[in-house]
Motif scaffolding. Structure first.
Motif, mmCIF file in Angstrom:
data_model
loop_
_atom_site.group_PDB
_atom_site.id
_atom_site.type_symbol
_atom_site.label_atom_id
_atom_site.label_comp_id
_atom_site.label_asym_id
_atom_site.label_seq_id
_atom_site.Cartn_x
_atom_site.Cartn_y
_atom_site.Cartn_z
ATOM 1 N N LYS A 15 44.932 70.965 9.108
ATOM 2 C CA LYS A 15 44.911 70.286 7.801
ATOM 3 C C LYS A 15 46.016 70.807 6.882
ATOM 4 O O LYS A 15 46.818 70.032 6.354
ATOM 5 N N THR A 16 46.041 72.127 6.685
ATOM 6 C CA THR A 16 46.994 72.695 5.728
ATOM 7 C C THR A 16 48.427 72.470 6.192
ATOM 8 O O THR A 16 49.300 72.088 5.403
ATOM 9 N N THR A 17 48.663 72.664 7.478
ATOM 10 C CA THR A 17 50.017 72.498 8.012
ATOM 11 C C THR A 17 50.486 71.068 7.819
ATOM 12 O O THR A 17 51.574 70.825 7.283
ATOM 13 N N ALA A 37 42.926 72.615 -2.461
ATOM 14 C CA ALA A 37 41.507 72.750 -2.778
ATOM 15 C C ALA A 37 40.749 73.640 -1.799
ATOM 16 O O ALA A 37 39.525 73.680 -1.824
ATOM 17 N N ASP A 38 41.469 74.333 -0.935
ATOM 18 C CA ASP A 38 40.835 75.324 -0.060
ATOM 19 C C ASP A 38 40.708 76.617 -0.878
ATOM 20 O O ASP A 38 41.715 77.090 -1.423
ATOM 21 N N PRO A 39 39.484 77.172 -0.988
ATOM 22 C CA PRO A 39 39.316 78.392 -1.795
ATOM 23 C C PRO A 39 40.225 79.551 -1.351
ATOM 24 O O PRO A 39 40.459 80.479 -2.129
ATOM 25 N N HIS A 41 43.359 79.131 -0.755
ATOM 26 C CA HIS A 41 44.652 78.766 -1.352
ATOM 27 C C HIS A 41 45.878 79.027 -0.472
ATOM 28 O O HIS A 41 46.845 79.673 -0.914
ATOM 29 N N PRO A 42 45.880 78.509 0.741
ATOM 30 C CA PRO A 42 47.055 78.742 1.610
ATOM 31 C C PRO A 42 48.340 78.121 1.057
ATOM 32 O O PRO A 42 49.427 78.665 1.250
ATOM 33 N N ILE A 43 48.209 77.002 0.342
ATOM 34 C CA ILE A 43 49.421 76.350 -0.172
ATOM 35 C C ILE A 43 49.938 77.109 -1.392
ATOM 36 O O ILE A 43 51.147 77.260 -1.577
ATOM 37 N N VAL A 83 45.756 66.100 -0.855
ATOM 38 C CA VAL A 83 44.687 67.092 -1.059
ATOM 39 C C VAL A 83 44.434 67.838 0.243
ATOM 40 O O VAL A 83 44.134 67.229 1.275
ATOM 41 N N ASP A 84 44.583 69.155 0.182
ATOM 42 C CA ASP A 84 44.259 70.000 1.339
ATOM 43 C C ASP A 84 42.872 70.590 1.115
ATOM 44 O O ASP A 84 42.611 71.186 0.067
ATOM 45 N N LEU A 85 41.993 70.411 2.091
ATOM 46 C CA LEU A 85 40.595 70.807 1.920
ATOM 47 C C LEU A 85 40.187 71.910 2.885
ATOM 48 O O LEU A 85 40.819 72.104 3.929
ATOM 49 N N GLU A 86 39.122 72.588 2.533
ATOM 50 C CA GLU A 86 38.603 73.641 3.411
ATOM 51 C C GLU A 86 37.918 73.013 4.629
ATOM 52 O O GLU A 86 37.551 71.835 4.617
HETATM 53 MG MG LIG Z 1 43.585 74.884 5.833
#
Ligand SMILES: [Mg+2]
Ligand SMILES: Nc1ncnc2c1ncn2[C@@H]1O[C@H](COP(=O)(O)OP(=O)(O)OP(=O)(O)O)[C@@H](O)[C@H]1O
Length: 238
Positions: A15-17, A37-39, A41-43, A83-86
């Motif tokens: 997802k994040t990538t 929006a991933d707690p 916060h990778p971005i 939106v990047d999600l957990e």
């Molecule tokens: Mg991710």
């Protein structure tokens, strides 16, 4: 508008990538907000390197209470919101899906991953039922080999398509460059071909993804924003 949400309950699905790579590609032509929006916060961590492209804004303070407002605010500021999600099926994820114009479900090519994708699709379909509004979505196959097509992957792809599930033609290949983006805290364009193998192929892969997603969005919006069937130019995006 539009808002694109990356959803999968499977940790590590990509997802994040894929959210970051698509966002940086789109930001070559458009203003883009990425909502991290991933707690974890990778971005936000990636952006702390100071190399985010000028047309990419990052919002890292979204939580269950604020996600809808953050998406609405971003959509009023920039033409694209990603939106990047957990990797869980939390309320935050459900709220984000409710605001999305297009949901991308990154999925690696194993049966277990495909099962997790089905869970994500059920959440999308529930959102559709609750609102009575169609919620376009597609599976993005991730970390696939650019060289060989395994029988397992072909089986999963055929199973998804056979079940009427939209699958993006572009796959996110397994590439060192996509990891290097995070290690070096750079967009693909900031990486050096001397340090990262097959950088040109990685860029071409993301250009192709951006082009296909833009074409899908255009088709979904009935050609309101651009001429139907003609995707906006994305040559050189990466
Ligand atoms: Mg991710
Ligand atoms: N196409 C790819 N090529 C190479 N490595 C990849 C690719 N996609 C993802 N990865 C690697 O796989 C790992 C998981 O990817 P990523 O963090 O994007 O998944 P995620 O779905 O966001 O996970 P989480 O649910 O934990 O947020 C990372 O180490 C990432 O660098």
């Amino acid at each position: 508008m539009p808002t694109i949400a990356f959803v999968s309950p499977k940790g590590g699905a990509g997802k994040t990538t894929s959210a970051l790579l698509l966002s940086t590609a789109l930001s070559k032509l458009y203003d883009v907000t990425i909502i991290d929006a991933d707690p974890n916060h990778p971005i936000g961590t990636w952006a702390s390197g100071g190399n985010a492209p000028p047309r990419l804004s990052i919002v890292s303070d979204a939580n269950e209470d604020t996600i809808i407002e953050r998406i609405e605010a971003a959509a009023s500021e920039t033409p694209f919101v990603v939106v990047d999600l957990e990797g869980t099926a939390s309320k935050l994820v459900i709220y984000a899906i409710s605001q999305a114009d297009f949901v991308i479900i990154p999925t690696q090519g194993s049966q277990l991953d495909a099962n997790e994708a089905s869970r994500a699709i059920r959440v999308v379909l529930q959102s559709e039922k609750m609102t009575g509004i169609a919620k376009p979505y597609a599976v993005l196959l991730t970390r696939t080999s650019s060289l060989i097509r395994t029988r397992g992957l072909a089986h999963i792809q055929n199973g998804l398509i056979g079940a009427g599930i939209p699958v993006l033609e572009t796959e996110l290949n397994e590439r060192d460059a996509f990891k290097a983006v995070f290690s070096f805290q750079q967009p693909l364009d900031g990486l050096s071909a001397a340090e990262v193998p097959n950088l040109d192929k990685a860029k071409a892969n993301i250009e192709s993804l951006a082009r296909e997603v833009l074409a899908k969005l255009t088709a979904e919006q009935g050609g309101r924003e651009t001429d139907a069937g003609e995707a906006p130019a994305v040559a050189g995006v990466a």
